[in-house]
Scaffold this active site. Structure first.
Site, PDB file in Angstrom:
ATOM      1  N   THR A  81       0.872  -1.190   0.000  1.00 30.46           N
ATOM      2  CA  THR A  81       0.000   0.000   0.000  1.00 30.46           C
ATOM      3  C   THR A  81       0.902   1.231   0.000  1.00 30.46           C
ATOM      4  O   THR A  81       2.013   1.179   0.525  1.00 30.46           O
ATOM      5  CB  THR A  81      -0.891   0.091   1.263  1.00 30.46           C
ATOM      6  OG1 THR A  81      -0.064   0.213   2.422  1.00 30.46           O
ATOM      7  CG2 THR A  81      -1.798  -1.123   1.416  1.00 30.46           C
ATOM      8  N   SER A 108       4.864  -1.201  -2.131  1.00 33.57           N
ATOM      9  CA  SER A 108       4.236  -0.584  -3.306  1.00 33.57           C
ATOM     10  C   SER A 108       5.218   0.315  -4.049  1.00 33.57           C
ATOM     11  O   SER A 108       6.028   1.011  -3.437  1.00 33.57           O
ATOM     12  CB  SER A 108       3.047   0.272  -2.851  1.00 33.57           C
ATOM     13  OG  SER A 108       2.572   1.068  -3.913  1.00 33.57           O
ATOM     14  N   GLN A 128       6.358  -4.277  -5.498  1.00 28.81           N
ATOM     15  CA  GLN A 128       5.109  -4.321  -6.273  1.00 28.81           C
ATOM     16  C   GLN A 128       5.122  -3.269  -7.376  1.00 28.81           C
ATOM     17  O   GLN A 128       5.488  -2.116  -7.153  1.00 28.81           O
ATOM     18  CB  GLN A 128       3.910  -4.091  -5.345  1.00 28.81           C
ATOM     19  CG  GLN A 128       2.554  -4.080  -6.063  1.00 28.81           C
ATOM     20  CD  GLN A 128       2.116  -2.680  -6.455  1.00 28.81           C
ATOM     21  OE1 GLN A 128       2.436  -1.710  -5.771  1.00 28.81           O
ATOM     22  NE2 GLN A 128       1.402  -2.548  -7.558  1.00 28.81           N
ATOM     23  N   TYR A 130       2.928  -1.659 -10.933  1.00 31.73           N
ATOM     24  CA  TYR A 130       1.815  -1.620 -11.867  1.00 31.73           C
ATOM     25  C   TYR A 130       2.419  -1.552 -13.266  1.00 31.73           C
ATOM     26  O   TYR A 130       3.610  -1.255 -13.433  1.00 31.73           O
ATOM     27  CB  TYR A 130       0.958  -0.369 -11.635  1.00 31.73           C
ATOM     28  CG  TYR A 130       0.226  -0.354 -10.306  1.00 31.73           C
ATOM     29  CD1 TYR A 130      -0.875  -1.172 -10.093  1.00 31.73           C
ATOM     30  CD2 TYR A 130       0.622   0.502  -9.279  1.00 31.73           C
ATOM     31  CE1 TYR A 130      -1.568  -1.140  -8.882  1.00 31.73           C
ATOM     32  CE2 TYR A 130      -0.063   0.540  -8.068  1.00 31.73           C
ATOM     33  CZ  TYR A 130      -1.157  -0.291  -7.888  1.00 31.73           C
ATOM     34  OH  TYR A 130      -1.837  -0.258  -6.697  1.00 31.73           O
ATOM     35  N   THR A 156       0.485  -5.941  -9.907  1.00 26.42           N
ATOM     36  CA  THR A 156      -0.939  -5.754  -9.594  1.00 26.42           C
ATOM     37  C   THR A 156      -1.670  -5.348 -10.862  1.00 26.42           C
ATOM     38  O   THR A 156      -1.316  -4.357 -11.500  1.00 26.42           O
ATOM     39  CB  THR A 156      -1.101  -4.672  -8.502  1.00 26.42           C
ATOM     40  OG1 THR A 156      -0.327  -5.064  -7.375  1.00 26.42           O
ATOM     41  CG2 THR A 156      -2.555  -4.518  -8.094  1.00 26.42           C
ATOM     42  N   LYS A 254      -1.211 -10.110  -8.739  1.00 25.86           N
ATOM     43  CA  LYS A 254      -2.178  -9.739  -7.698  1.00 25.86           C
ATOM     44  C   LYS A 254      -3.422  -9.148  -8.351  1.00 25.86           C
ATOM     45  O   LYS A 254      -3.304  -8.306  -9.253  1.00 25.86           O
ATOM     46  CB  LYS A 254      -1.520  -8.713  -6.769  1.00 25.86           C
ATOM     47  CG  LYS A 254      -2.413  -8.129  -5.696  1.00 25.86           C
ATOM     48  CD  LYS A 254      -1.566  -7.309  -4.720  1.00 25.86           C
ATOM     49  CE  LYS A 254      -2.410  -6.615  -3.680  1.00 25.86           C
ATOM     50  NZ  LYS A 254      -3.104  -5.424  -4.190  1.00 25.86           N
ATOM     51  N   SER A 276      -7.948 -11.328  -5.315  1.00 28.21           N
ATOM     52  CA  SER A 276      -8.035 -10.015  -4.674  1.00 28.21           C
ATOM     53  C   SER A 276      -8.910  -9.084  -5.496  1.00 28.21           C
ATOM     54  O   SER A 276      -8.968  -9.204  -6.725  1.00 28.21           O
ATOM     55  CB  SER A 276      -6.607  -9.435  -4.589  1.00 28.21           C
ATOM     56  OG  SER A 276      -6.614  -8.053  -4.306  1.00 28.21           O
ATOM     57  N   HIS A 278      -8.436  -5.736  -4.719  1.00 27.90           N
ATOM     58  CA  HIS A 278      -7.739  -4.498  -4.355  1.00 27.90           C
ATOM     59  C   HIS A 278      -8.381  -3.866  -3.108  1.00 27.90           C
ATOM     60  O   HIS A 278      -8.475  -2.645  -2.984  1.00 27.90           O
ATOM     61  CB  HIS A 278      -7.758  -3.514  -5.526  1.00 27.90           C
ATOM     62  CG  HIS A 278      -6.513  -2.691  -5.646  1.00 27.90           C
ATOM     63  ND1 HIS A 278      -5.625  -2.826  -6.685  1.00 27.90           N
ATOM     64  CD2 HIS A 278      -6.002  -1.718  -4.860  1.00 27.90           C
ATOM     65  CE1 HIS A 278      -4.635  -1.957  -6.541  1.00 27.90           C
ATOM     66  NE2 HIS A 278      -4.840  -1.265  -5.431  1.00 27.90           N
ATOM     67  N   ASP A 309      -6.150 -11.748  -0.699  1.00 31.29           N
ATOM     68  CA  ASP A 309      -6.156 -10.550   0.150  1.00 31.29           C
ATOM     69  C   ASP A 309      -7.468  -9.823  -0.023  1.00 31.29           C
ATOM     70  O   ASP A 309      -8.090  -9.875  -1.078  1.00 31.29           O
ATOM     71  CB  ASP A 309      -4.959  -9.634  -0.132  1.00 31.29           C
ATOM     72  CG  ASP A 309      -5.020  -8.967  -1.489  1.00 31.29           C
ATOM     73  OD1 ASP A 309      -5.641  -7.908  -1.603  1.00 31.29           O
ATOM     74  OD2 ASP A 309      -4.437  -9.515  -2.445  1.00 31.29           O
ATOM     75  N   GLY A 310      -7.899  -9.177   1.076  1.00 33.79           N
ATOM     76  CA  GLY A 310      -9.161  -8.437   1.073  1.00 33.79           C
ATOM     77  C   GLY A 310     -10.038  -8.849   2.233  1.00 33.79           C
ATOM     78  O   GLY A 310     -10.539  -9.978   2.273  1.00 33.79           O
ATOM     79  N   GLY A 311     -10.164  -7.949   3.215  1.00 34.85           N
ATOM     80  CA  GLY A 311     -11.109  -8.183   4.312  1.00 34.85           C
ATOM     81  C   GLY A 311     -10.542  -8.920   5.506  1.00 34.85           C
ATOM     82  O   GLY A 311     -11.280  -9.167   6.463  1.00 34.85           O
ATOM     83  N   GLY A 332      -3.925  -5.571   4.329  1.00 35.44           N
ATOM     84  CA  GLY A 332      -3.716  -4.169   3.964  1.00 35.44           C
ATOM     85  C   GLY A 332      -4.117  -3.253   5.111  1.00 35.44           C
ATOM     86  O   GLY A 332      -3.314  -2.884   5.970  1.00 35.44           O
ATOM     87  N   ARG A 333      -5.404  -2.932   5.178  1.00 35.73           N
ATOM     88  CA  ARG A 333      -5.841  -1.936   6.169  1.00 35.73           C
ATOM     89  C   ARG A 333      -5.491  -2.342   7.597  1.00 35.73           C
ATOM     90  O   ARG A 333      -5.196  -1.480   8.429  1.00 35.73           O
ATOM     91  CB  ARG A 333      -7.331  -1.677   6.033  1.00 35.73           C
ATOM     92  CG  ARG A 333      -7.695  -0.969   4.722  1.00 35.73           C
ATOM     93  CD  ARG A 333      -9.164  -0.726   4.633  1.00 35.73           C
ATOM     94  NE  ARG A 333      -9.602  -0.178   3.363  1.00 35.73           N
ATOM     95  CZ  ARG A 333      -9.835  -0.888   2.257  1.00 35.73           C
ATOM     96  NH1 ARG A 333      -9.634  -2.211   2.264  1.00 35.73           N
ATOM     97  NH2 ARG A 333     -10.252  -0.308   1.150  1.00 35.73           N
TER      98      ARG A 333
END
Ligand SMILES: Cc1cc2nc3c(=O)[nH]c(=O)nc-3n(C[C@H](O)[C@H](O)[C@H](O)COP(=O)(O)O)c2cc1C
Length: 391
Positions: A81, A108, A128, A130, A156, A254, A276, A278, A309-311, A332-333
């Protein structure tokens, strides 16, 4: 005064909200459009239950795994991130926490700290990228990461440049100049601890992306780098195969949701993929990755390392993902809340909370190792799963 230690990620998030200026907190909440995917990422984990045992349980529980060629103390990786303006030590604090807890760090390309600084404190750094810029630029950034010591590359692919949110997007300045400071002053003065954490370093957040710098040039602003990305023609599968060849080492794609895409990722020779969306910041309406995971794991899990990943907010979420076919998860978060709440110690705290939760779930399920988890450990409503692109 409350102790710095917190017992759940939810408490870390409450402290982050109290501590961060509203715009910075809003940037971490992120999400897109109506927030359907972002909400589903959390709600889907709530719909899953466990099928626990009560006696004959294992007195020792082992959770180490190997992912992308790296041995880790638990099946959790720091998802990349950009943590602009959350904490002065940013990704360096996160990387140190990850090292201290024996896990890998995804960095990131839009991060606020350089890959050199981060890889120097975490020898299990995955860089990571893009698909941003021309091929020479991509190779130059990748080679810079390799020279810094990055052990793997994460590419990603699930970004759809959606930029509206029904609840409103925070205002983020191009750079922190006098005008921006004046505009942000009302929300910053009510967050003295955050202000002081930066003031002590003599530097305010500069909102630049050092890993996107061209050789010999200064780091572009976050928005400058984002603009370069928006101007870049979108990649084909052949482009991604080319990128994998250029890197040559452990390579993760990803952002996969569909089985047919997962097969293409296998065909291009990747080491790993992450199911994922995102974190719900992408194409809104994309189902939660935990719903799509089993179909992907069934189709390609014997040929490639499948992550999710996610949640993920607690250890039991990690155990649910592993039971449904993931080798490991990325968060992540969860760690961003820890970083905001208490810097490096807060990230370590989050990782400890998650480790404790994995251990409790393994205990309850009667497992002595995470690799014994399987689908029977989890109960799901009959309409829970989504098998995308699987015809
Ligand atoms: C504030 C923020 C910034 C992010 N930046 C990136 C990024 O630069 N590169 C990337 O691959 N993913 C990025 N992500 C997505 C995360 O890597 C990850 O997929 C997502 O956060 C997982 O969901 P979770 O936050 O519910 O754990 C970002 C997510 C957030 C919340």
């Amino acid at each position: 005064m409350a102790t710095a230690w917190f017992e759940t990620v939810a408490e870390a998030q409450r402290r982050a909200q109290k501590r961060l200026p509203k715009s910075v907190y809003g940037a971490l909440i992120a999400g897109s459009e109506k927030g359907l995917s972002m909400r589903d990422n959390l709600a889907s984990f709530d719909q899953l239950g466990f099928a626990p045992h009560v006696a004959g349980l294992s007195s020792t529980r082992e959770m180490s795994v190997r992912v992308m060629g790296q041995d880790m103390s638990m099946p959790v990786i720091i998802s990349p991130t950009g943590v602009q303006a959350v904490h002065p030590q940013g990704e360096v604090a996160i990387a140190r926490a990850a090292t201290n807890r024996g896990i890998a760090m995804g960095l990131s390309s839009f991060a606020s700290k350089s890959v050199e600084e981060v890889a120097a404190v975490n020898s299990q750094t995955f860089f990571q990228m893009y698909w941003c810029g021309d091929r020479d630029t991509l190779v130059q950034r990748m080679e810079r990461a390799r020279a810094a010591g990055a052990k793997g590359l994460i590419v990603t692919l699930d970004w759809s440049f959606s930029n509206g949110r029904d609840w409103g997007s925070p205002w983020i300045p191009e750079k922190i100049d006098l005008k921006a400071m004046f505009k942000l002053a009302p929300e910053v003065v009510v967050r003295p601890r955050w202000l002081w954490s930066f003031a002590k370093t003599g530097k305010f957040p500069d909102l630049v992306a050092p890993n996107m710098a061209k050789p010999g040039e200064k780091a572009p602003t976050f928005f400058g780098a984002y603009y370069e990305w928006m101007q870049t023609p979108l990649p084909s599968w052949e482009d991604i195969a080319w990128l994998r060849e250029q890197w040559g080492g452990p390579f993760m794609v990803k952002g996969v949701s569909r089985v047919d895409d997962a097969k293409r990722v296998v065909d291009l020779g990747a080491t790993a993929l992450s199911v994922s969306n995102h974190g719900g910041n992408n194409l809104d309406g994309t189902p939660a990755p935990i719903r799509a995971l089993p179909a992907v794991a069934d189709a390609v899990g014997s040929q490639i390392e499948v992550l999710l990943d996610g949640g993920v907010r607690r250890g039991s979420d990690v155990v649910k993902a592993l039971a449904l076919g993931a080798r490991a998860v990325m968060i992540g978060r969860a760690y961003l809340w820890g970083l905001a709440a208490n810097g490096q110690g807060g990230v370590e705290n989050v990782l400890d909370v998650i480790r404790g939760g994995i251990d409790s779930a393994l205990l309850g399920l009667g497992k002595s190792h995470v690799n014994q988890l399987d689908r029977d450990d989890v109960v799901a409503p009959s309409d829970f799963y989504r098998s995308l692109g699987n015809s």
